[in-house]
Design a protein around this motif. Structure first.
Motif, PDB file in Angstrom:
ATOM      1  N   GLU A   1       0.822  -1.201   0.000  1.00  0.00           N
ATOM      2  CA  GLU A   1       0.000   0.000   0.000  1.00  0.00           C
ATOM      3  C   GLU A   1       0.859   1.255   0.000  1.00  0.00           C
ATOM      4  N   GLN A   2       0.245   2.348  -0.369  1.00  0.00           N
ATOM      5  CA  GLN A   2       0.881   3.656  -0.296  1.00  0.00           C
ATOM      6  C   GLN A   2      -0.161   4.667   0.156  1.00  0.00           C
ATOM      7  N   THR A   3       0.313   5.759   0.713  1.00  0.00           N
ATOM      8  CA  THR A   3      -0.588   6.826   1.137  1.00  0.00           C
ATOM      9  C   THR A   3      -0.344   8.044   0.263  1.00  0.00           C
ATOM     10  N   ILE A   4      -1.399   8.498  -0.380  1.00  0.00           N
ATOM     11  CA  ILE A   4      -1.333   9.673  -1.243  1.00  0.00           C
ATOM     12  C   ILE A   4      -2.031  10.832  -0.527  1.00  0.00           C
ATOM     13  N   THR A   5      -1.368  11.981  -0.465  1.00  0.00           N
ATOM     14  CA  THR A   5      -1.982  13.162   0.132  1.00  0.00           C
ATOM     15  C   THR A   5      -2.366  14.135  -0.968  1.00  0.00           C
ATOM     16  N   TYR A   6      -3.616  14.542  -0.946  1.00  0.00           N
ATOM     17  CA  TYR A   6      -4.133  15.468  -1.963  1.00  0.00           C
ATOM     18  C   TYR A   6      -5.053  16.474  -1.283  1.00  0.00           C
ATOM     19  N   LEU A   7      -4.733  17.751  -1.431  1.00  0.00           N
ATOM     20  CA  LEU A   7      -5.505  18.829  -0.808  1.00  0.00           C
ATOM     21  C   LEU A   7      -5.748  18.552   0.677  1.00  0.00           C
ATOM     22  N   ASP A   8      -4.665  18.199   1.362  1.00  0.00           N
ATOM     23  CA  ASP A   8      -4.648  17.996   2.823  1.00  0.00           C
ATOM     24  C   ASP A   8      -5.435  16.789   3.309  1.00  0.00           C
ATOM     25  N   LYS A   9      -5.827  15.899   2.414  1.00  0.00           N
ATOM     26  CA  LYS A   9      -6.471  14.653   2.825  1.00  0.00           C
ATOM     27  C   LYS A   9      -5.639  13.478   2.346  1.00  0.00           C
ATOM     28  N   SER A  10      -5.617  12.404   3.149  1.00  0.00           N
ATOM     29  CA  SER A  10      -4.814  11.226   2.811  1.00  0.00           C
ATOM     30  C   SER A  10      -5.693  10.091   2.309  1.00  0.00           C
ATOM     31  N   TYR A  11      -5.170   9.368   1.325  1.00  0.00           N
ATOM     32  CA  TYR A  11      -5.892   8.252   0.720  1.00  0.00           C
ATOM     33  C   TYR A  11      -4.964   7.043   0.627  1.00  0.00           C
ATOM     34  N   THR A  12      -5.469   5.874   1.029  1.00  0.00           N
ATOM     35  CA  THR A  12      -4.688   4.635   0.972  1.00  0.00           C
ATOM     36  C   THR A  12      -4.989   3.905  -0.333  1.00  0.00           C
ATOM     37  N   LEU A  13      -3.900   3.613  -1.058  1.00  0.00           N
ATOM     38  CA  LEU A  13      -4.021   2.975  -2.368  1.00  0.00           C
ATOM     39  C   LEU A  13      -3.011   1.856  -2.500  1.00  0.00           C
ATOM     40  N   PRO A  14      -3.154   0.984  -3.497  1.00  0.00           N
ATOM     41  CA  PRO A  14      -2.121  -0.034  -3.744  1.00  0.00           C
ATOM     42  C   PRO A  14      -0.776   0.643  -4.020  1.00  0.00           C
ATOM     43  N   SER A  15       0.324  -0.044  -3.684  1.00  0.00           N
ATOM     44  CA  SER A  15       1.645   0.540  -3.897  1.00  0.00           C
ATOM     45  C   SER A  15       1.902   0.864  -5.357  1.00  0.00           C
ATOM     46  N   LYS A  16       1.281   0.095  -6.257  1.00  0.00           N
ATOM     47  CA  LYS A  16       1.369   0.388  -7.679  1.00  0.00           C
ATOM     48  C   LYS A  16      -0.042   0.507  -8.231  1.00  0.00           C
ATOM     49  N   VAL A  17      -0.348   1.679  -8.741  1.00  0.00           N
ATOM     50  CA  VAL A  17      -1.685   1.930  -9.274  1.00  0.00           C
ATOM     51  C   VAL A  17      -1.688   1.644 -10.771  1.00  0.00           C
ATOM     52  N   ASN A  18      -2.475   0.674 -11.168  1.00  0.00           N
ATOM     53  CA  ASN A  18      -2.574   0.309 -12.584  1.00  0.00           C
ATOM     54  C   ASN A  18      -3.922   0.704 -13.185  1.00  0.00           C
ATOM     55  N   ASN A  19      -4.984   0.343 -12.494  1.00  0.00           N
ATOM     56  CA  ASN A  19      -6.327   0.568 -13.016  1.00  0.00           C
ATOM     57  C   ASN A  19      -6.916   1.881 -12.509  1.00  0.00           C
ATOM     58  N   ILE A  20      -6.811   2.910 -13.336  1.00  0.00           N
ATOM     59  CA  ILE A  20      -7.327   4.233 -12.976  1.00  0.00           C
ATOM     60  C   ILE A  20      -8.649   4.484 -13.695  1.00  0.00           C
ATOM     61  N   ILE A  21      -9.644   4.895 -12.932  1.00  0.00           N
ATOM     62  CA  ILE A  21     -10.913   5.304 -13.513  1.00  0.00           C
ATOM     63  C   ILE A  21     -10.975   6.828 -13.464  1.00  0.00           C
ATOM     64  N   ALA A  22     -11.006   7.472 -14.619  1.00  0.00           N
ATOM     65  CA  ALA A  22     -11.120   8.930 -14.688  1.00  0.00           C
ATOM     66  C   ALA A  22     -12.599   9.271 -14.750  1.00  0.00           C
ATOM     67  N   ALA A  23     -13.198   9.441 -13.588  1.00  0.00           N
ATOM     68  CA  ALA A  23     -14.645   9.647 -13.498  1.00  0.00           C
ATOM     69  C   ALA A  23     -15.010  11.127 -13.441  1.00  0.00           C
ATOM     70  N   SER A  24     -14.177  11.967 -14.033  1.00  0.00           N
ATOM     71  CA  SER A  24     -14.449  13.402 -14.115  1.00  0.00           C
ATOM     72  C   SER A  24     -13.695  13.961 -15.307  1.00  0.00           C
ATOM     73  N   LEU A  25     -14.231  15.011 -15.898  1.00  0.00           N
ATOM     74  CA  LEU A  25     -13.557  15.621 -17.043  1.00  0.00           C
ATOM     75  C   LEU A  25     -12.244  16.274 -16.623  1.00  0.00           C
ATOM     76  N   GLU A  26     -12.187  16.753 -15.371  1.00  0.00           N
ATOM     77  CA  GLU A  26     -10.930  17.336 -14.890  1.00  0.00           C
ATOM     78  C   GLU A  26      -9.804  16.300 -14.910  1.00  0.00           C
ATOM     79  N   SER A  27     -10.074  15.104 -14.384  1.00  0.00           N
ATOM     80  CA  SER A  27      -9.046  14.067 -14.360  1.00  0.00           C
ATOM     81  C   SER A  27      -8.733  13.556 -15.763  1.00  0.00           C
ATOM     82  N   MET A  28      -9.722  13.604 -16.649  1.00  0.00           N
ATOM     83  CA  MET A  28      -9.493  13.182 -18.030  1.00  0.00           C
ATOM     84  C   MET A  28      -8.568  14.161 -18.747  1.00  0.00           C
ATOM     85  N   GLU A  29      -8.741  15.451 -18.489  1.00  0.00           N
ATOM     86  CA  GLU A  29      -7.859  16.442 -19.100  1.00  0.00           C
ATOM     87  C   GLU A  29      -6.429  16.294 -18.560  1.00  0.00           C
ATOM     88  N   ASP A  30      -6.315  16.004 -17.265  1.00  0.00           N
ATOM     89  CA  ASP A  30      -4.983  15.777 -16.688  1.00  0.00           C
ATOM     90  C   ASP A  30      -4.333  14.529 -17.270  1.00  0.00           C
TER      91      ASP A  30
END
Length: 319
Positions: free
Chosen positions: A42-71
């Motif tokens: 696992e890994q901990t990702i911090t984004y806008l002062d909040k922490s999220y626990t994710l697999p150590s290697k992220v393979n399957n990304i779902i871009a469920a917003s146009l903002e993330s799709m543009e990025d």
């Protein structure tokens, strides 16, 4: 002899017993090993002062917003799934995100489809209603990507962290700031004492936004153009009447219009452009109304949107 055999047998049993005790891990030890193994996966990702626990290697990304799709498009990332419009990827991102599975419309994700894709992370939207957030979090870790334009750097860096492209994200941000500084100098004389508005036609009405929202930061922050008084008083997306627009009488207008956001039975864009009151505004009289200089579905608060709009704005403001 019998005593010797019994003595030897007893000694053997004793040694086996002792040996077994030494090699059998305690339950506490097992738990410790399991915890360490889980942590390493696992890994901990911090984004806008909040922490999220994710697999150590992220393979399957779902871009469920146009903002993330543009990025994703900006960093040449291929998400496993993405939101669509009428079942298709938005045309302006289709080639960059080719192969992504449709996971529903931007405000109505298909939970069953997302579940089948087994996502490592779901990049949602901060605009999602609570019920959507709740359902997506049941499927996996959902990070609500901000739709606020001033969070564009954090958004791009998030995608960079998830995909091992953080250095590329940092370079894009640095390059943009350098380009914006040069652009500011280039248009300074042309826009001196000019009032500039970004207006969006939605649901057959005109809307303006606060200085920090949508495409406005490019105009008022990056290019240093003075914020009109009306914009300083705008707290959120706000409808503006054609009479009010005539009263503020802007010198330059960037007008954005997307067909899918308006009633197809009416000619909303033409209705504005041909309106006698609109034609009396300085921007219209001086041929300074620029329509869709950037893709009309562009979200505004992303590196993709900012870069495209900066280039287009400078080109038109320099005329």
């Amino acid at each position: 002899m019998k005593m010797n055999r019994f003595w030897i047998f007893g000694l053997a049993v004793f040694l086996v017993a002792c040996g077994g005790n030494e090699t059998t891990p305690k339950k506490e030890d097992n738990k410790a090993v399991e915890t360490e193994e889980t942590a390493s996966k696992e890994q901990t990702i911090t984004y806008l002062d909040k922490s999220y626990t994710l697999p150590s290697k992220v393979n399957n990304i779902i871009a469920a917003s146009l903002e993330s799709m543009e990025d994703a498009a900006m960093l040449n990332v291929k998400p496993l799934g993405a939101v669509t419009t009428a079942g298709k990827l938005p045309e302006y991102l289709a080639s960059d995100l080719e192969g992504a599975t449709s996971i529903g419309e931007k405000m109505q994700p298909n939970y069953e489809t997302i579940l089948k894709l087994k996502p490592d992370v779901i990049l949602g939207s901060s605009k999602y209603p609570d019920e959507v957030v709740e359902q997506l979090n049941k499927i996996g870790t959902m990070i609500p990507v901000s739709h606020i334009s001033t969070d564009w750097e954090d958004n791009l860096l998030l995608m960079g962290k998830l995909t091992g492209k953080e250095s590329e994200a940092e370079k894009i941000i640095s390059d943009y700031k350098t380009e914006a500084e040069a652009a500011k100098t280039k248009v300074a004389e042309k826009v001196k004492d000019k009032s500039v508005f970004v207006i969006r036609i939605r649901a057959n009405s005109m809307f303006v936004y606060p200085a920090s929202v949508y495409l406005n930061p490019v105009i008022y922050e990056d290019l240093g153009i003075k914020v009109p008084e009306l914009i300083t008083k705008t707290a959120a997306q706000e409808e503006i009447s054609i009479e009010t627009l005539a009263d503020v009488n802007p010198d330059i207008i960037f007008l954005q219009f997307e067909e899918s956001e308006n009633d197809k039975k009416t000619a909303a864009l033409d209705d504005v452009l041909k309106n006698p009151i609109f034609k009396s505004i300085n921007a219209a009289k001086n041929d300074k109304v620029f329509v869709n200089v950037v893709e009309p579905m562009a979200q505004g608060g992303t590196a993709w949107s900012k870069e495209k709009f900066l280039n287009a704005a400078v080109e038109n403001l320099s005329k």
